[in-house]
Design a protein around this motif. Structure first.
Motif, PDB file in Angstrom:
ATOM      1  N   ILE A   1     -37.144  81.420  34.708  1.00 48.75           N
ATOM      2  CA  ILE A   1     -36.253  82.351  33.722  1.00 48.75           C
ATOM      3  C   ILE A   1     -35.380  82.906  34.636  1.00 48.75           C
ATOM      4  O   ILE A   1     -34.119  82.983  34.219  1.00 48.75           O
ATOM      5  CB  ILE A   1     -37.142  83.098  32.781  1.00 48.75           C
ATOM      6  N   ALA A   2     -35.621  83.632  35.593  1.00 44.50           N
ATOM      7  CA  ALA A   2     -34.720  84.394  36.243  1.00 44.50           C
ATOM      8  C   ALA A   2     -33.644  83.547  37.034  1.00 44.50           C
ATOM      9  O   ALA A   2     -32.511  83.774  37.193  1.00 44.50           O
ATOM     10  CB  ALA A   2     -35.441  85.128  37.392  1.00 44.50           C
ATOM     11  N   TYR A   3     -34.182  82.316  37.429  1.00 46.44           N
ATOM     12  CA  TYR A   3     -33.173  81.504  38.120  1.00 46.44           C
ATOM     13  C   TYR A   3     -32.342  80.748  37.130  1.00 46.44           C
ATOM     14  O   TYR A   3     -30.894  80.593  37.370  1.00 46.44           O
ATOM     15  CB  TYR A   3     -33.932  80.066  38.695  1.00 46.44           C
TER      16      TYR A   3
ATOM     17  N   LYS B   1     -33.490  80.567  27.573  1.00 40.51           N
ATOM     18  CA  LYS B   1     -34.234  81.081  26.308  1.00 40.51           C
ATOM     19  C   LYS B   1     -35.113  79.946  25.927  1.00 40.51           C
ATOM     20  O   LYS B   1     -36.461  80.535  25.446  1.00 40.51           O
ATOM     21  CB  LYS B   1     -33.293  81.051  24.935  1.00 40.51           C
ATOM     22  N   ARG B   2     -35.108  78.694  26.165  1.00 36.83           N
ATOM     23  CA  ARG B   2     -36.101  77.523  25.709  1.00 36.83           C
ATOM     24  C   ARG B   2     -37.179  77.698  27.053  1.00 36.83           C
ATOM     25  O   ARG B   2     -38.266  77.657  26.465  1.00 36.83           O
ATOM     26  CB  ARG B   2     -35.425  76.239  26.036  1.00 36.83           C
ATOM     27  N   ILE B   3     -37.018  78.121  27.969  1.00 32.22           N
ATOM     28  CA  ILE B   3     -37.893  78.340  29.084  1.00 32.22           C
ATOM     29  C   ILE B   3     -38.814  79.444  28.647  1.00 32.22           C
ATOM     30  O   ILE B   3     -40.049  79.572  28.957  1.00 32.22           O
ATOM     31  CB  ILE B   3     -37.391  78.307  30.428  1.00 32.22           C
TER      32      ILE B   3
ATOM     33  N   GLY C   1     -38.185  88.700  28.357  1.00 29.68           N
ATOM     34  CA  GLY C   1     -37.417  88.187  27.370  1.00 29.68           C
ATOM     35  C   GLY C   1     -36.662  89.231  26.811  1.00 29.68           C
ATOM     36  O   GLY C   1     -35.405  89.258  26.404  1.00 29.68           O
ATOM     37  N   PHE C   2     -37.129  90.581  26.698  1.00 32.25           N
ATOM     38  CA  PHE C   2     -36.355  91.679  26.176  1.00 32.25           C
ATOM     39  C   PHE C   2     -35.402  92.170  27.076  1.00 32.25           C
ATOM     40  O   PHE C   2     -34.196  92.666  26.680  1.00 32.25           O
ATOM     41  CB  PHE C   2     -37.388  92.868  25.817  1.00 32.25           C
TER      42      PHE C   2
ATOM     43  N   ASN D   1     -31.450  89.843  26.108  1.00 29.96           N
ATOM     44  CA  ASN D   1     -31.008  90.856  25.159  1.00 29.96           C
ATOM     45  C   ASN D   1     -29.963  90.285  24.569  1.00 29.96           C
ATOM     46  O   ASN D   1     -29.653  90.733  23.356  1.00 29.96           O
ATOM     47  CB  ASN D   1     -31.246  92.095  25.698  1.00 29.96           C
ATOM     48  N   PHE D   2     -28.899  89.675  25.307  1.00 30.15           N
ATOM     49  CA  PHE D   2     -27.493  89.474  24.520  1.00 30.15           C
ATOM     50  C   PHE D   2     -27.938  88.075  23.978  1.00 30.15           C
ATOM     51  O   PHE D   2     -26.786  87.349  23.498  1.00 30.15           O
ATOM     52  CB  PHE D   2     -26.719  89.352  25.552  1.00 30.15           C
ATOM     53  N   ILE D   3     -28.857  87.196  24.073  1.00 30.03           N
ATOM     54  CA  ILE D   3     -28.975  85.848  23.699  1.00 30.03           C
ATOM     55  C   ILE D   3     -29.730  86.095  22.410  1.00 30.03           C
ATOM     56  O   ILE D   3     -29.344  85.319  21.110  1.00 30.03           O
ATOM     57  CB  ILE D   3     -29.682  84.807  24.367  1.00 30.03           C
ATOM     58  N   LEU D   4     -30.862  86.635  22.450  1.00 34.40           N
ATOM     59  CA  LEU D   4     -31.782  87.047  21.099  1.00 34.40           C
ATOM     60  C   LEU D   4     -31.130  87.943  20.299  1.00 34.40           C
ATOM     61  O   LEU D   4     -30.783  88.999  20.626  1.00 34.40           O
ATOM     62  CB  LEU D   4     -33.293  87.336  21.892  1.00 34.40           C
ATOM     63  N   THR D   5     -31.333  87.749  19.025  1.00 31.85           N
ATOM     64  CA  THR D   5     -30.837  88.635  18.168  1.00 31.85           C
ATOM     65  C   THR D   5     -32.029  89.918  17.903  1.00 31.85           C
ATOM     66  O   THR D   5     -33.118  89.797  18.446  1.00 31.85           O
ATOM     67  CB  THR D   5     -30.666  88.213  16.723  1.00 31.85           C
TER      68      THR D   5
END
Length: 1165
Positions: A1089-1091, A1103-1105, A1123-1124, A1128-1132
């Motif tokens: 995710i970080a990569y 997001k998928r990962i 994920g938070f 945070n700027f992708i997830l609503t």
């Protein structure tokens, strides 16, 4: 002219019919041609070069004649054209007519050139040898292997191939088709080549250049064409199979049979029989099925036969495109494994393979029932319990923390009961002081499951419970009172200790359960004695009458009790009204903030930044709140007003009922030390060589990592430095950058203090254990360094080390540990004084303590060499030579004064040989101690300094030959010896061949495939002499054969360090996470995710990962919080709110309420 043309055609035809030798003949040459070349030079003795040069000249002359004849024919054709057409006559006109004359002449010339071209085309159509465009070889009539038989056995390419200049090599469409003839008479090298040919995946769609082929080859195609690819993949296509007798499937009886070998295979093995046949895929399936059926009947108790039979069904299923056929093959595999488990009911590998096959077919409920049924029959199998817990934790739909916790309790209770029964059986037959190896192995597995439970609780957010579990188990196992108690009475006595005010492991003033109980008993006896003394002073018995005053007091007390009860009821009503008012006030305040409590949290928070602040607050509380809180009786009852902080503190209190199902007794010293060592490693302490990297404890610890530990981080930093030395490195990112620091400084400081106190207490159970003493000093250094940010000249652990030495002045290994810490901080003079004092006092100690002298000598020599600027014979420290010579010769140690004499060096060398020879019998039995390994290293270092690097390396290689190969896998001592061997090879890499070093390291990785030190050494050496593609190939090989978190981390660090392609890095991540064992690795998911977010800059992929990650590892709270924080700027806000609800449904421990963040924002505003 016609006769000359016919004679030229006859000469050309004769030249074509004459057989001419070739450099690469298709058919064997005659004996005459071989005899004619007997006078040629040595390099022409090959039959392909034995040709007469006059033949070459004749071929060139005939080709020149053909070309001259073509020119004459063209001239004759032009003359006949000019004679056939009469030349027209024109009247002379003015200058304007000269242009028309020129036009007619130019038209006539163009018309003649067109006729010449037509004649050449007709000639080429008649003569296929002259076709220069269809077959692209002017003199080639037909290719070898075609239907038409060539007129000549070979052709000379005297003109040269223009395609070599265009493509730089042979054009791929010019490669002849291959057809196997007489395959049974092929040699071993040819069979190996055919084996590689068979496994080569043919390319699809290779007909881009089909126009370059002649008409026959266009219809037939090449072996890379679509047609031949389809044929290759067809099940009826017959392939070359090399059948050899597989000795691994033969179970030897009481002796190993001597088999006659007919030939040798390509990989160096000598099978008893090799046969090359041609068979289709269906034929192979029938043959192997017949063989497996035969072997399963002959060897029904060999697990390898059954497992190979089951794996072959997976191979069959991979070749079946229909889902129904694959399911049918899976059913066959299950029936095979069911038959195997029926014949071998106690075999764990077969049971695990069967349950894994059930997992692919059955639903989750049925699978759990099958697991429970098997565990009821095998309650004492650690491997089965580990597999069951893995299945329970990885099922996202059924996962809940309480359910998983209950399964851990069942596992621990079942295994502890089995251990108790086994101990009783062993004690009835063996001496009570000895512990059976089966008990030790079972207790090791029990400790591993317990540590896995603590790690699960920690990662789910219940950090206080994880710490309390470690405290309780260490107290219960290491500091149990020496009383003959049953397990139930022992737990009742421990409950009294846990609920008391006594300090526990890691807390200030902790004494241990047994010592606390002794002091408690002393205090109780004192109190009883004081009470009895007071009774004696008061006098004798005064009768049954009571004074009237006491009766009046009791009546008054009863009246007061009634009044107090009425007052309490009134106060309760007042408190209820106050609570209602406060609830109304809170609701009004939340409504003012725009939050409707009745609608819930989903529809009220519309800003994702609020959830970001919530996750940050949650992480900060996690880093602070990891120690359990002691319950203060009466503290909460004295406050009349409700206290939210008090309620939070109450939730952090761990009662005895919370951990009573998870504690157990340990009888073996090895299992107790494993518990303490894993406890130190769990809290980030530095502990050296506590187990082998091949042990299940090490492997499971690496799989369950959430962040990089310090030991692995040091190795990855070395890799990053090595990669950045190159000029073509284009990336400065590493894995440490992606995840940042693993822990907070304040949390790490308090944790090191807790760890130091715990280790010092455990040293009372493991006296004079230099591994734990080194861990205690390291924890003290980290605690003092982080507490005092400014640098100080005094060694941080000096005070603690001197305190320990005052308590036990005969602990010479503690002197060595303390001296090494002083030398690490640059205080070499103090280190020398401590070493000299310890070595000078060896003769007055017991023989058991004197046996540890090689460790002290070796540490001292290494400290001197580290302080020395060079490592060669001329610049080596004479102090190190003096120290090692005293050890080898056996003389009393004396501080260094001058150069060591040659006589003493000779005596030391001979003494080392004799002492190593005395170790052979112990090492042959598998009794390998730390001081024996130190003696081998000292002898190797002494020979390295005095006789050269070759002698030192020889000593280490001879030491490895004293141990059986199968005993090297699980020995941590031999693994540390091999690490030292690799360090010595690295030290002299300029004098050694690169192949020698790499072969040694790769051989070590075959034995210890999870050792990070070996991968670091391999990268440091290979990056100097090997191209990156070779390193990738080696990493891919290890990732395929021995997949582990360590291998993938090093491969990813290498690619990211040198700025590898994103496709390569994506492929590494996907291949790692597709592995069944690594699919639940939290650290790999977090890195992925970080990569994607920080390096690849692909938020949608991140997001998928992330959703894939939480589905694979639902217990990791830190993974959810990533994920938070990162998305945070992708997830609503609605999606983040739903994520928090799912976290609550999964029963992860959340310490922060979202309303607190909203109230903080309102107060700030």
């Amino acid at each position: 002219m016609e006769e000359a043309g016919e004679s030229a055609e006859m000469n050309a035809r004769q030249a074509e019919e004459e057989p001419k030798p070739s450099l690469f003949p298709l058919f064997p040459l005659s004996e005459a041609s071989l005899q004619s070349s007997s006078k040629d030079p040595h390099w022409l003795y090959n039959p392909s070069f034995t040709t007469d040069l006059s033949v070459v000249q004749e071929s060139l002359a005939s080709r020149d004649n053909i070309t001259s004849q073509e020119r004459e024919e063209e001239e004759e054709d032009s003359e006949t054209i000019s004679l056939a057409k009469p030349q027209p006559s024109y009247d002379l006109l003015g200058s304007s007519a000269s242009d028309e004359v020129r036009d007619t002449e130019s038209r006539r010339e163009r018309r003649g050139e067109k006729k010449k071209k037509k004649k050449r085309k007709r000639r080429r159509s008649r003569d296929p040898a002259a076709d220069d465009y269809s077959s692209r070889k002017s003199a080639v009539h037909a290719w070898a292997g075609s239907d038409t038989k060539p007129a000549k056995d070979y052709y000379f390419d005297s003109r040269g191939d223009r395609d070599n200049l265009a493509f730089g090599s042979l054009y791929r469409m010019d490669v002849a088709r291959y057809k196997l003839h007489n395959s049974s008479k092929l040699s071993g090298a040819h069979t190996k080549a055919l084996y590689r040919w068979k496994n080569w995946d043919l390319l699809v769609g290779g007909d881009e250049d089909i126009d370059a082929l002649d008409s026959k080859l266009r219809s037939g195609g090449r072996y890379w064409s679509t047609k031949f690819s389809a044929i290759e993949r067809h099940k009826d296509f017959k392939r070359v199979q090399i059948i050899a007798l597989d000795e691994s499937l033969i179970v030897p009886g009481e002796f190993i049979p001597l088999l006659e070998t007919s030939c040798e295979s390509g990989d160096g093995r000598s099978p008893s029989k090799i046969e090359v046949i041609e068979e289709s895929w269906d034929d192979e399936v029938l043959r192997k099925t017949r063989e497996f059926n035969k072997m399963s009947r002959e060897c029904p108790h060999d697990e390898r036969v059954w497992l190979s039979f089951a794996e072959f069904q997976d191979k069959i299923a991979s070749r079946q495109p229909q889902k129904a056929a694959r399911l049918q093959t899976l059913e066959k595999k299950i029936s095979i494994l069911e038959k195997a488990t029926e014949l071998n009911p106690d075999n764990e590998e077969l049971l695990l393979s069967l349950l894994k096959a059930y997992q692919r077919r059955d639903s989750a409920e049925i699978l759990v029932e099958r697991w429970q049924e098997i565990l009821m029959r095998h309650p004492g199998s650690c491997k089965l319990w580990k597999g069951f817990l893995h299945v329970i934790g990885s099922d996202f739909s059924r996962f809940k923390v309480s359910d998983t916790r209950r399964m851990y309790a069942n596992a621990i209770q079942a295994l502890s009961t089995t251990c108790a029964k086994l101990c009783r059986q062993v004690h009835q037959t063996v001496k009570p002081l000895s512990v059976d190896s089966s008990v030790v192995q079972l207790e090791h597995g029990l400790v591993d499951i317990f540590v896995s439970l603590c790690r699960f609780e920690w990662q789910a957010g219940y950090q206080e419970l994880a710490t309390a579990l470690f405290q309780a188990e260490i107290e219960y196992s290491l500091f149990c009172p020496s009383l003959l108690l049953t397990e139930q009475s022992k737990q009742r006595l421990f409950e009294h200790f846990w609920n008391s005010e006594g300090a526990r492991v890691g807390e200030e003033g902790a004494l241990g359960w047994s010592t606390w109980l002794e002091k408690e008993e002393e205090n109780r006896q004192k109190i009883i004695a004081e009470e009895s003394a007071q009774e004696n002073e008061e006098g004798g018995w005064t009768g049954w009458s009571e004074p009237l005053s006491k009766i009046n007091v009791t009546s008054k007390d009863s009246d007061d009790f009634v009044e107090d009860a009425v007052g309490v009821n009134d106060a309760g009503e007042e408190f209820e009204t106050e609570d209602v008012k406060q609830e109304d006030d809170i609701e009004d305040l939340l409504k003012k903030l725009g939050i409707d409590v009745d609608n819930g949290a989903e529809g009220e928070i519309k800003d994702a930044a609020t959830w970001t602040r919530w996750s940050e607050e949650e992480l900060s509380r996690d880093s602070e709140q990891w120690m359990p809180v002691r319950e203060k009786y009466g503290a909460s009852r004295t406050n009349d007003t409700p206290d939210r902080e008090g309620d939070e503190q109450l939730l952090r209190v761990i009662l005895f009922e919370d951990l009573s199902e998870y504690i157990f007794s340990l009888s073996s010293e090895e299992a107790r030390f494993s518990l303490v060592a894993q406890f130190i490693d769990f809290y980030g302490g530095k502990i050296s060589s506590w187990t082998s990297t091949n042990s299940s404890s090490w492997i499971e610890n690496n799989i369950s990592l959430e962040a990089l530990p310090d030991s692995v981080l040091e190795d990855l930093r070395k890799i990053h430095e090595v990669v950045n030395r190159s000029d073509y490195s284009s990336s400065n990112f590493n894995l440490e950058f992606l995840l940042g620091s693993s822990t907070d400084v304040s949390r790490r400081t308090s944790m090191m203090k807790f760890l130091r106190n715990a280790i010092l207490l455990c040293l009372t159970a493991f006296p004079r254990n230099h591994i734990m003493e080194e861990a205690a000093l390291a924890a003290e250094e980290l605690f003092m360094t982080r507490m005092n940010s400014c640098t100080c000249p005094v060694t941080p652990s000096r005070a603690l080390a001197r305190t320990l030495l005052k308590n036990d002045r005969q602990d010479i290994l503690l002197c060595g540990v303390y001296a090494r810490s002083e030398a690490a901080f640059g205080n070499i003079d103090i280190a020398r004084k401590v070493f000299d004092m310890a070595l000078g006092s060896l003769e007055g100690l017991q023989l058991e303590l004197q046996s540890n002298a090689p460790l002290l000598y070796f540490w001292y020599a290494e400290v001197e060499l580290a302080n020395c600027p060079g490592s060669s014979l001329e610049s080596s420290s004479p102090r190190a030579v003096h120290i090692l010579s005293c050890l080898g010769s056996g003389v009393k140690y004396s501080p260094f004064k001058d150069q060591t004499s040659s006589l003493q060096l000779l005596r030391a060398q001979q003494g080392f040989k004799e002492r190593i020879r005395a170790l052979r019998s112990e090492w042959a039995r598998g009794d390998i101690k730390d001081h024996a390994v130190a003696l081998i290293c000292s002898a190797a270092l002494f020979d390295d300094l005095t006789s050269g690097w070759a002698a030192g390396i020889k000593v280490l290689e001879e030491a490895f030959s004293m141990v059986l190969p199968e005993r090297r896998n699980q020995s941590s001592q031999l693994e540390s010896l091999f690490n030292y061997y690799i360090r010595m090879l690295q030290k002299h890499h300029k004098q050694l061949k690169f192949s020698t070093i790499t072969e040694s390291i790769l051989q070590g990785l075959q034995i210890y495939p999870y050792n990070p030190k070996l991968f670091t050494a391999f990268m440091e050496i290979s990056y100097l002499y090997t191209v990156p593609n070779k390193l990738r190939w080696i990493f891919d090989d290890f990732c395929h054969k021995k997949p582990s978190v360590i291998v993938w981390l090093f491969a990813l660090a290498f690619e990211m360090g040198r700025g590898g392609s994103q496709h390569r890095i994506h492929g590494l991540f996907e291949r790692a996470l597709s592995n069944d064992m690594l699919h639940n690795s939290v650290i790999l998911w977090r890195f992925y995710i970080a990569y994607e977010m920080d390096l690849a800059s692909n938020p949608s992929a991140a997001k998928r990962i992330f959703f894939r990650a939480i589905h694979a590892c639902p217990w990791s709270k830190k993974l959810w919080l990533d994920g938070f924080l990162k998305l945070n700027f992708i997830l609503t806000a609605k999606e983040l709110s739903d994520l928090q609800e799912v976290m609550r449904d999964k029963e992860l421990h959340l310490r922060t309420d979202i309303y607190e963040i909203l109230l903080q924002d309102e107060i700030k505003s």
